[in-house]
Design an enzyme around this catalytic site. Structure first.
Site, PDB file in Angstrom:
ATOM      1  N   HIS A  61       0.839  -1.199   0.000  1.00  0.00           N
ATOM      2  CA  HIS A  61       0.000   0.000   0.000  1.00  0.00           C
ATOM      3  C   HIS A  61       0.871   1.245   0.000  1.00  0.00           C
ATOM      4  O   HIS A  61       1.308   1.719   1.046  1.00  0.00           O
ATOM      5  CB  HIS A  61      -0.904  -0.021   1.240  1.00  0.00           C
ATOM      6  CG  HIS A  61      -1.923   1.075   1.271  1.00  0.00           C
ATOM      7  ND1 HIS A  61      -3.147   0.929   1.887  1.00  0.00           N
ATOM      8  CD2 HIS A  61      -1.915   2.337   0.784  1.00  0.00           C
ATOM      9  CE1 HIS A  61      -3.836   2.049   1.773  1.00  0.00           C
ATOM     10  NE2 HIS A  61      -3.095   2.930   1.104  1.00  0.00           N
ATOM     11  N   LEU A  64       2.731   6.315  -5.209  1.00  0.00           N
ATOM     12  CA  LEU A  64       3.906   6.826  -5.915  1.00  0.00           C
ATOM     13  C   LEU A  64       3.612   8.123  -6.665  1.00  0.00           C
ATOM     14  O   LEU A  64       4.522   8.748  -7.201  1.00  0.00           O
ATOM     15  CB  LEU A  64       4.443   5.767  -6.881  1.00  0.00           C
ATOM     16  CG  LEU A  64       4.988   4.496  -6.220  1.00  0.00           C
ATOM     17  CD1 LEU A  64       5.520   3.525  -7.270  1.00  0.00           C
ATOM     18  CD2 LEU A  64       6.068   4.814  -5.193  1.00  0.00           C
ATOM     19  N   ARG A  65       2.331   8.498  -6.717  1.00  0.00           N
ATOM     20  CA  ARG A  65       1.888   9.818  -7.197  1.00  0.00           C
ATOM     21  C   ARG A  65       2.001  10.033  -8.702  1.00  0.00           C
ATOM     22  O   ARG A  65       1.482  11.033  -9.213  1.00  0.00           O
ATOM     23  CB  ARG A  65       2.643  10.943  -6.482  1.00  0.00           C
ATOM     24  CG  ARG A  65       2.517  10.958  -4.951  1.00  0.00           C
ATOM     25  CD  ARG A  65       1.091  11.091  -4.498  1.00  0.00           C
ATOM     26  NE  ARG A  65       0.985  11.414  -3.075  1.00  0.00           N
ATOM     27  CZ  ARG A  65      -0.140  11.306  -2.383  1.00  0.00           C
ATOM     28  NH1 ARG A  65      -1.246  10.863  -2.986  1.00  0.00           N
ATOM     29  NH2 ARG A  65      -0.174  11.623  -1.104  1.00  0.00           N
ATOM     30  N   HIS A 180     -10.829   1.599   1.843  1.00  0.00           N
ATOM     31  CA  HIS A 180     -10.548   2.721   2.753  1.00  0.00           C
ATOM     32  C   HIS A 180     -11.813   2.931   3.576  1.00  0.00           C
ATOM     33  O   HIS A 180     -12.749   3.597   3.142  1.00  0.00           O
ATOM     34  CB  HIS A 180     -10.189   3.986   1.980  1.00  0.00           C
ATOM     35  CG  HIS A 180      -9.805   5.135   2.862  1.00  0.00           C
ATOM     36  ND1 HIS A 180      -8.582   5.745   2.790  1.00  0.00           N
ATOM     37  CD2 HIS A 180     -10.473   5.783   3.852  1.00  0.00           C
ATOM     38  CE1 HIS A 180      -8.507   6.727   3.687  1.00  0.00           C
ATOM     39  NE2 HIS A 180      -9.657   6.757   4.342  1.00  0.00           N
ATOM     40  N   HIS A 233      -5.275  -0.031   6.202  1.00  0.00           N
ATOM     41  CA  HIS A 233      -4.795   0.748   7.350  1.00  0.00           C
ATOM     42  C   HIS A 233      -5.782   0.791   8.533  1.00  0.00           C
ATOM     43  O   HIS A 233      -6.262   1.860   8.921  1.00  0.00           O
ATOM     44  CB  HIS A 233      -4.400   2.170   6.941  1.00  0.00           C
ATOM     45  CG  HIS A 233      -5.284   2.832   5.914  1.00  0.00           C
ATOM     46  ND1 HIS A 233      -6.666   2.874   6.000  1.00  0.00           N
ATOM     47  CD2 HIS A 233      -4.971   3.488   4.767  1.00  0.00           C
ATOM     48  CE1 HIS A 233      -7.154   3.527   4.968  1.00  0.00           C
ATOM     49  NE2 HIS A 233      -6.143   3.910   4.205  1.00  0.00           N
ATOM     50  N   ASP A 306       1.336   2.899   3.745  1.00  0.00           N
ATOM     51  CA  ASP A 306       0.466   3.954   3.197  1.00  0.00           C
ATOM     52  C   ASP A 306       1.320   5.181   2.875  1.00  0.00           C
ATOM     53  O   ASP A 306       0.937   6.323   3.163  1.00  0.00           O
ATOM     54  CB  ASP A 306      -0.670   4.300   4.151  1.00  0.00           C
ATOM     55  CG  ASP A 306      -1.732   5.193   3.497  1.00  0.00           C
ATOM     56  OD1 ASP A 306      -1.722   5.311   2.254  1.00  0.00           O
ATOM     57  OD2 ASP A 306      -2.552   5.772   4.223  1.00  0.00           O
TER      58      ASP A 306
END
Length: 430
Positions: A61, A64-65, A180, A233, A306
């Site tokens: 998780h 890397l944008r 999420h 998460h 994350d």
């Protein structure tokens, strides 16, 4: 050719924990034995005496944008950070610009990763078009092109019926949905964990109940559809309890926790430091202890980061104005060893299960084992090495880390990907 000698090989998938050598040639593990003579031919020898040799760590998780948000991070810098942290594979989330909601974008990210990635990159496709929760993404095409899972991470899928249909479709494709789980009707206006600390600070909170309600709903949908739901998460005690009970009933579910949620509590936020701002938020000591217990009894399956870096100018603002997310790839192993191994008495075998074996199994990718003939993805770390974290020394573009000036115990010293040494003694070589 690479020969790793005299290391303590911790290889739980093969029930191996012993001092030995590993010979690597042509990208594969050629031999694992207690003693391997140094070949006469050209070979790099790495003496791992006193060090731990494990299957390459896998972070399931990260963000890397790239594409579209390269000012925050890009595939090269993000995978440099992974290599520095002893991680040999990452799975990158879909909330890029454009969103990874079709095969064209997915293949573009895969190609970029092949061209500039320092470690291996798996790609997670979105559940919905543009992360809007209204129209299904091109899940079938993306699955055919190698998407390892589907997630609208960063966004909760509010419409229960839409989530049901998405899960039914994902199940047909034999892919898990990564959830999420925060009901934004409860959490959307909050900035940190709701509780006595937020009240004292005068900051609007995100109640743990918002996470618990979302987790409960999607565990019920998993029970209905049979789809593998993976709770991203997890951060609250009640959510851990819900997942534990669902597993007991045989629901097809799994979950993960970040290293930072195991280390910090909301007490650390009293100075309004935006380096601690994330979603879900860091919660109370009671929640932190519940997360540790969830790892101990097998309720929680994996530890990840994350990793969600932001531009420094985005974080260097008043607390309520800063975006959620921190960089974590270079501190994850050290933080985990500090808390679980040195403080909580977890075995190294269990930590390797949580950071390598289980992520490989959940993602359905190669890795998580040291075996002759397998790809040579290997992590070597020193569990006793103490080092102090400084954001300016990290490979990630983001200088903001909640670990600033904190001394951790444990550090990766060698990262090998497909037989190539990509990090040695803290320096990324590729």
């Amino acid at each position: 050719m690479l020969l790793i000698k005299n290391g303590t090989i911790v290889n739980p998938a093969e029930k191996q924990h012993e001092v030995g050598d590993i010979l690597v040639e042509n990208g594969k593990i050629q031999k694992i034995a207690k003693e391997i003579p140094v070949p006469e031919s050209d070979v790099e020898v790495f003496d791992a005496k006193g060090l731990v040799v494990t299957p390459g760590l896998i972070d399931m998780h990260v963000h890397l944008r790239e594409p579209g948000q390269e000012a925050k991070e890009d595939i090269h810098t993000g995978t440099e950070a992974a290599a520095a942290g002893g991680i040999t594979r990452v799975a990158t989330m879909a909330n890029t610009k454009p969103v990874i909601d079709n095969s064209a974008v997915l293949r573009d990210v895969q190609k970029r990763a092949e061209d500039v990635g320092v470690v291996k990159v798996s790609v997670i496709g979105s559940i919905s078009k543009n992360l809007e929760g209204k129209q299904l993404s091109e899940m079938g095409d993306m699955a055919a092109d190698g998407a390892v899972a589907f997630s609208d991470d960063g966004h909760y899928v509010e419409n229960a019926n839409f989530m049901r249909r998405a899960m039914e479709y994902a199940d047909m494709l034999h892919k898990m949905v990564i959830d999420h789980a925060e009901d934004m009707t409860m959490c959307g206006g909050g900035f940190m964990n709701e509780g006595k600390v937020s009240y004292a600070m005068g900051v609007t909170g995100r109640p743990a109940a918002g996470e618990d309600i979302a987790v409960a709903r999607d565990l019920l949908l998993s029970e209905l559809t049979g789809c593998h739901i993976h709770i991203a998460h997890v951060s609250s005690k009640k959510a851990v309890d819900l997942i534990r009970e669902a597993k007991r009933k045989g629901v097809n579910c799994s979950t993960e926790v970040t290293a930072q949620h195991l280390y910090f509590t909301d007490e650390w936020l009293k100075d309004y430091d935006t380096a601690f701002k994330m979603a879900p938020p860091i919660r109370s000591e009671e929640d932190r202890q519940a997360l540790i217990e969830g790892l101990r009894d097998g309720t929680i399956d994996a530890i990840m980061t994350d990793h969600a870096p932001h531009c420094n100018e985005e974080k260097n603002v008043p607390f309520n104005c800063a975006p959620n997310g921190i960089a974590g790839l270079e501190t994850s192993l050290a933080s985990t060893l500090t808390v679980l191994y040195h403080q909580q008495g977890f075995t190294l075998d269990r930590i390797v299960e949580l950071m390598s074996v289980n992520p490989a199994r959940l993602l359905g990718v190669e890795g998580g084992v040291l075996r002759e003939g397998a790809p040579a993805d290997i992590t070597v770390f020193d569990p006793e090495k103490e080092w102090t974290v400084h954001g300016e020394d990290l490979y990630t573009k983001s200088l903001f880390t909640p670990y600033e000036n904190i001394t951790l115990k444990g550090k990766a010293v060698l990262t090998v990907v497909d037989g190539e040494v990509v990090m040695k003694e803290g320096k990324v070589l590729k």
